[in-house]
Design a protein around this motif. Structure first.
Motif, PDB file in Angstrom:
ATOM      1  N   TYR A   4       0.808  -1.213   0.000  1.00 37.75           N
ATOM      2  CA  TYR A   4       0.000   0.000   0.000  1.00 37.75           C
ATOM      3  C   TYR A   4       0.845   1.269   0.000  1.00 37.75           C
ATOM      4  N   GLY A   5       2.117   1.120   0.151  1.00 32.78           N
ATOM      5  CA  GLY A   5       2.969   2.294   0.294  1.00 32.78           C
ATOM      6  C   GLY A   5       3.255   2.525   1.762  1.00 32.78           C
ATOM      7  N   TYR A  69       3.291  10.708   2.150  1.00 37.54           N
ATOM      8  CA  TYR A  69       2.893   9.386   1.663  1.00 37.54           C
ATOM      9  C   TYR A  69       3.822   8.986   0.529  1.00 37.54           C
ATOM     10  N   ALA A  71       4.109   6.231  -2.319  1.00 36.43           N
ATOM     11  CA  ALA A  71       3.390   5.178  -3.034  1.00 36.43           C
ATOM     12  C   ALA A  71       4.290   3.957  -3.191  1.00 36.43           C
ATOM     13  N   PRO A  72       3.678   2.778  -3.305  1.00 38.49           N
ATOM     14  CA  PRO A  72       4.498   1.583  -3.503  1.00 38.49           C
ATOM     15  C   PRO A  72       5.187   1.621  -4.857  1.00 38.49           C
ATOM     16  N   ARG A  73       6.385   1.083  -4.891  1.00 39.38           N
ATOM     17  CA  ARG A  73       7.113   1.016  -6.164  1.00 39.38           C
ATOM     18  C   ARG A  73       6.692  -0.229  -6.902  1.00 39.38           C
ATOM     19  N   GLU A  74       6.478  -0.078  -8.183  1.00 40.84           N
ATOM     20  CA  GLU A  74       6.123  -1.235  -9.000  1.00 40.84           C
ATOM     21  C   GLU A  74       7.374  -2.051  -9.290  1.00 40.84           C
TER      22      GLU A  74
END
Length: 77
Positions: A4-5, A69, A71-74
């Motif tokens: 989710y980050g 925040y 964000a999650p890394r792809e």
């Protein structure tokens, strides 16, 4: 597992930008210096809204100045 980050606490940088010592901040915010160190090192597992409010008051900042925040890394295939 889905990521989710994360929330990053930018207290260490904010302290440097404001030119305030951790000791002075601990006195102003009525917090223990060890607790401030945990926030500076991002080693808290749960954020306390009362603590965040005291930090914002003591540093004269907004919550967005203190928290970020990420964000999650792809993952690359």
């Amino acid at each position: 597992m889905y990521q989710y980050g994360s929330i990053r606490i930018k207290l260490d940088q904010l302290i440097k930008d404001r030119g305030i010592s951790k000791n002075k901040l601990s006195h102003r915010a009525e917090m223990q210096r060890s607790q401030i160190n945990h926030y500076c090192n991002n080693t808290v597992s749960r954020l306390d809204v009362d603590v965040l409010a005291r930090l914002c008051w003591a540093l004269d900042c907004e919550i967005g100045d203190l928290l970020e925040y990420a964000a999650p890394r792809e993952e690359e295939n």
